[in-house]
Design a protein around this motif. Structure first.
Motif, PDB file in Angstrom:
ATOM      1  N   TRP A   1      18.250  43.513 -32.723  1.00  0.00           N
ATOM      2  CA  TRP A   1      19.358  42.950 -33.489  1.00  0.00           C
ATOM      3  C   TRP A   1      19.732  41.592 -32.906  1.00  0.00           C
ATOM      4  CZ3 TRP A   1      21.599  48.215 -32.044  1.00  0.00           C
ATOM      5  CH2 TRP A   1      21.076  49.201 -32.891  1.00  0.00           C
ATOM      6  N   ARG A   2      18.739  40.827 -32.562  1.00  0.00           N
ATOM      7  CA  ARG A   2      18.986  39.541 -31.912  1.00  0.00           C
ATOM      8  C   ARG A   2      19.292  38.434 -32.913  1.00  0.00           C
ATOM      9  NH1 ARG A   2      13.933  40.354 -27.786  1.00  0.00           N
ATOM     10  NH2 ARG A   2      14.975  41.833 -26.392  1.00  0.00           N
ATOM     11  N   GLU A   3      18.835  38.602 -34.128  1.00  0.00           N
ATOM     12  CA  GLU A   3      19.028  37.576 -35.159  1.00  0.00           C
ATOM     13  C   GLU A   3      20.100  37.959 -36.167  1.00  0.00           C
ATOM     14  OE1 GLU A   3      17.445  34.701 -34.824  1.00  0.00           O
ATOM     15  OE2 GLU A   3      16.423  35.514 -33.059  1.00  0.00           O
ATOM     16  N   HIS A   4      20.617  39.187 -36.064  1.00  0.00           N
ATOM     17  CA  HIS A   4      21.619  39.669 -37.009  1.00  0.00           C
ATOM     18  C   HIS A   4      22.446  40.749 -36.320  1.00  0.00           C
ATOM     19  CE1 HIS A   4      18.973  43.147 -37.561  1.00  0.00           C
ATOM     20  NE2 HIS A   4      18.001  42.276 -37.670  1.00  0.00           N
ATOM     21  N   PRO A   5      23.603  41.094 -36.880  1.00  0.00           N
ATOM     22  CA  PRO A   5      24.442  42.118 -36.252  1.00  0.00           C
ATOM     23  C   PRO A   5      23.722  43.466 -36.147  1.00  0.00           C
ATOM     24  CG  PRO A   5      25.679  40.917 -37.919  1.00  0.00           C
ATOM     25  CD  PRO A   5      24.238  40.505 -38.062  1.00  0.00           C
ATOM     26  N   ALA A   6      24.126  44.238 -35.170  1.00  0.00           N
ATOM     27  CA  ALA A   6      23.549  45.560 -34.964  1.00  0.00           C
ATOM     28  C   ALA A   6      23.740  46.435 -36.193  1.00  0.00           C
ATOM     29  CB  ALA A   6      24.200  46.226 -33.753  1.00  0.00           C
ATOM     30  N   ASP A   7      22.763  47.281 -36.447  1.00  0.00           N
ATOM     31  CA  ASP A   7      22.815  48.254 -37.531  1.00  0.00           C
ATOM     32  C   ASP A   7      23.571  49.482 -37.018  1.00  0.00           C
ATOM     33  OD1 ASP A   7      22.363  50.265 -39.405  1.00  0.00           O
ATOM     34  OD2 ASP A   7      20.275  49.690 -39.740  1.00  0.00           O
ATOM     35  N   LEU A   8      24.871  49.496 -37.253  1.00  0.00           N
ATOM     36  CA  LEU A   8      25.701  50.576 -36.713  1.00  0.00           C
ATOM     37  C   LEU A   8      25.419  51.913 -37.389  1.00  0.00           C
ATOM     38  CD1 LEU A   8      29.100  48.779 -36.104  1.00  0.00           C
ATOM     39  CD2 LEU A   8      27.153  49.075 -34.550  1.00  0.00           C
ATOM     40  N   ASP A   9      24.915  51.902 -38.627  1.00  0.00           N
ATOM     41  CA  ASP A   9      24.522  53.157 -39.266  1.00  0.00           C
ATOM     42  C   ASP A   9      23.333  53.773 -38.531  1.00  0.00           C
ATOM     43  OD1 ASP A   9      26.535  53.033 -41.176  1.00  0.00           O
ATOM     44  OD2 ASP A   9      25.248  52.062 -42.679  1.00  0.00           O
ATOM     45  N   ALA A  10      22.346  52.948 -38.193  1.00  0.00           N
ATOM     46  CA  ALA A  10      21.187  53.443 -37.447  1.00  0.00           C
ATOM     47  C   ALA A  10      21.613  53.937 -36.062  1.00  0.00           C
ATOM     48  CB  ALA A  10      20.127  52.351 -37.316  1.00  0.00           C
ATOM     49  N   LEU A  11      22.506  53.217 -35.425  1.00  0.00           N
ATOM     50  CA  LEU A  11      23.007  53.616 -34.107  1.00  0.00           C
ATOM     51  C   LEU A  11      23.748  54.947 -34.198  1.00  0.00           C
ATOM     52  CD1 LEU A  11      23.273  52.566 -31.127  1.00  0.00           C
ATOM     53  CD2 LEU A  11      25.473  51.641 -31.826  1.00  0.00           C
ATOM     54  N   THR A  12      24.613  55.084 -35.191  1.00  0.00           N
ATOM     55  CA  THR A  12      25.353  56.325 -35.394  1.00  0.00           C
ATOM     56  C   THR A  12      24.398  57.493 -35.632  1.00  0.00           C
ATOM     57  OG1 THR A  12      27.256  55.142 -36.276  1.00  0.00           O
ATOM     58  CG2 THR A  12      27.073  57.467 -36.867  1.00  0.00           C
ATOM     59  N   HIS A  13      23.381  57.271 -36.457  1.00  0.00           N
ATOM     60  CA  HIS A  13      22.398  58.321 -36.741  1.00  0.00           C
ATOM     61  C   HIS A  13      21.670  58.733 -35.459  1.00  0.00           C
ATOM     62  CE1 HIS A  13      18.416  59.902 -37.784  1.00  0.00           C
ATOM     63  NE2 HIS A  13      19.087  60.554 -38.709  1.00  0.00           N
ATOM     64  N   GLU A  14      21.268  57.781 -34.657  1.00  0.00           N
ATOM     65  CA  GLU A  14      20.540  58.073 -33.413  1.00  0.00           C
ATOM     66  C   GLU A  14      21.397  58.911 -32.473  1.00  0.00           C
ATOM     67  OE1 GLU A  14      16.918  57.642 -31.200  1.00  0.00           O
ATOM     68  OE2 GLU A  14      17.378  57.191 -33.278  1.00  0.00           O
ATOM     69  N   ILE A  15      22.649  58.551 -32.332  1.00  0.00           N
ATOM     70  CA  ILE A  15      23.553  59.296 -31.451  1.00  0.00           C
ATOM     71  C   ILE A  15      23.789  60.700 -31.998  1.00  0.00           C
ATOM     72  CG2 ILE A  15      25.898  59.396 -30.520  1.00  0.00           C
ATOM     73  CD1 ILE A  15      25.780  56.248 -30.559  1.00  0.00           C
ATOM     74  N   ALA A  16      24.002  60.816 -33.306  1.00  0.00           N
ATOM     75  CA  ALA A  16      24.234  62.136 -33.907  1.00  0.00           C
ATOM     76  C   ALA A  16      23.011  63.041 -33.747  1.00  0.00           C
ATOM     77  CB  ALA A  16      24.591  61.986 -35.383  1.00  0.00           C
ATOM     78  N   ALA A  17      21.836  62.475 -33.891  1.00  0.00           N
ATOM     79  CA  ALA A  17      20.608  63.274 -33.823  1.00  0.00           C
ATOM     80  C   ALA A  17      20.193  63.608 -32.397  1.00  0.00           C
ATOM     81  CB  ALA A  17      19.473  62.536 -34.537  1.00  0.00           C
TER      82      ALA A  17
ATOM     83  N   PHE B   1      20.742  46.926 -20.097  1.00  0.00           N
ATOM     84  CA  PHE B   1      20.732  48.092 -20.967  1.00  0.00           C
ATOM     85  C   PHE B   1      21.847  49.037 -20.564  1.00  0.00           C
ATOM     86  CE2 PHE B   1      16.444  46.449 -21.184  1.00  0.00           C
ATOM     87  CZ  PHE B   1      16.209  46.453 -22.552  1.00  0.00           C
ATOM     88  N   VAL B   2      22.450  49.663 -21.563  1.00  0.00           N
ATOM     89  CA  VAL B   2      23.509  50.654 -21.360  1.00  0.00           C
ATOM     90  C   VAL B   2      23.202  51.854 -22.251  1.00  0.00           C
ATOM     91  CG1 VAL B   2      25.270  48.925 -20.786  1.00  0.00           C
ATOM     92  CG2 VAL B   2      25.031  49.704 -23.158  1.00  0.00           C
ATOM     93  N   ILE B   3      23.819  52.974 -21.936  1.00  0.00           N
ATOM     94  CA  ILE B   3      23.758  54.156 -22.799  1.00  0.00           C
ATOM     95  C   ILE B   3      24.952  54.094 -23.748  1.00  0.00           C
ATOM     96  CG2 ILE B   3      24.033  56.676 -22.857  1.00  0.00           C
ATOM     97  CD1 ILE B   3      21.323  55.891 -21.751  1.00  0.00           C
ATOM     98  N   VAL B   4      24.721  54.350 -25.024  1.00  0.00           N
ATOM     99  CA  VAL B   4      25.818  54.487 -25.986  1.00  0.00           C
ATOM    100  C   VAL B   4      25.888  55.965 -26.354  1.00  0.00           C
ATOM    101  CG1 VAL B   4      26.784  53.806 -28.213  1.00  0.00           C
ATOM    102  CG2 VAL B   4      25.467  52.156 -26.877  1.00  0.00           C
ATOM    103  N   GLU B   5      27.060  56.569 -26.070  1.00  0.00           N
ATOM    104  CA  GLU B   5      27.272  57.986 -26.365  1.00  0.00           C
ATOM    105  C   GLU B   5      28.106  58.214 -27.621  1.00  0.00           C
ATOM    106  OE1 GLU B   5      27.243  60.659 -22.438  1.00  0.00           O
ATOM    107  OE2 GLU B   5      28.984  59.322 -22.528  1.00  0.00           O
ATOM    108  N   GLY B   6      28.799  57.192 -28.090  1.00  0.00           N
ATOM    109  CA  GLY B   6      29.631  57.387 -29.269  1.00  0.00           C
ATOM    110  C   GLY B   6      30.132  56.076 -29.832  1.00  0.00           C
ATOM    111  N   LEU B   7      30.517  56.137 -31.095  1.00  0.00           N
ATOM    112  CA  LEU B   7      31.102  54.998 -31.799  1.00  0.00           C
ATOM    113  C   LEU B   7      32.364  55.476 -32.498  1.00  0.00           C
ATOM    114  CD1 LEU B   7      27.966  53.565 -33.625  1.00  0.00           C
ATOM    115  CD2 LEU B   7      29.183  52.477 -31.766  1.00  0.00           C
TER     116      LEU B   7
END
Length: 187
Positions: free
Chosen positions: A91-107, A131-137
């Motif tokens: 996501w270096r050229e555009h904002p992060a895909d928060l839907d994809a991030l949410t799906h990854e965390i949920a799954a 790098f960091v771990i994302v556990e929730g949004l």
């Protein structure tokens, strides 16, 4: 409802391994954030969670490193059979895909996200990478585990986000290292 599984929070600067070279001549304290994050994700998959030096040794033996870089992440499953490699999202050229991030965390319970080490500095691919771990949004923030200090915190309270930056502006990518089961449940 049971609490969702959470990663074991490890710090790359833990005195037990901070000065240990994880690959090449690079020590955990110098640049071990990604390896430490892989160890945290492994804690979701293994009842006896491997420590970062054990993860690094397994990754070295599987040929996942090129110098001090985890350049061959597709070899993670050869190193740690309870993990799979799901690929990279940049996501270096555009904002992060928060839907994809949410799906990854949920799954999978958590995911590894790329940030700028110095938010005022150059892009991550120019060497300003962490790098960091994302556990929730939630609506405006993300819950992270920072391998720099091993602490759980809000992304907005971290050194990686400038005032006014959204989560989508702060995250530059995702490395999809996943527990094999696709569910958080230790094998």
């Amino acid at each position: 409802t049971p609490e969702p599984a959470r990663v074991i929070a490890f710090s790359q600067r833990d005195s037990r391994w901070a000065g240990e070279a994880y690959a090449g001549n690079t020590t955990f304290a110098q640049a071990g954030c990604l390896v430490t994050c892989v160890a945290m994700i492994a804690s979701l998959a293994y009842a006896d969670a491997p420590l970062p030096p054990d993860v690094a040794r397994a990754l070295r033996n599987a040929g996942a490193f090129a110098g001090g870089f985890l350049s061959n992440p597709a070899r993670i499953p050869a190193a740690l059979a309870q993990l799979e490699w799901g690929g990279v999202a940049h996501w270096r050229e555009h904002p992060a895909d928060l839907d994809a991030l949410t799906h990854e965390i949920a799954a999978y319970g958590a995911t590894i996200a790329e940030v700028k080490w110095n938010p005022r500095g150059p892009m991550p691919q120019m060497g300003n990478q962490h790098f960091v771990i994302v556990e929730g949004l939630d609506g405006t923030d993300a819950q992270i585990v920072d391998p720099w200090d091993g602490e759980r915190k809000q992304l907005s309270e971290s050194r990686y986000r400038l005032p006014g930056w959204t989560v989508a502006r702060t995250l530059y990518g995702m490395r999809m290292v996943r527990p094999v089961t696709g569910e958080t449940g230790k094998e």
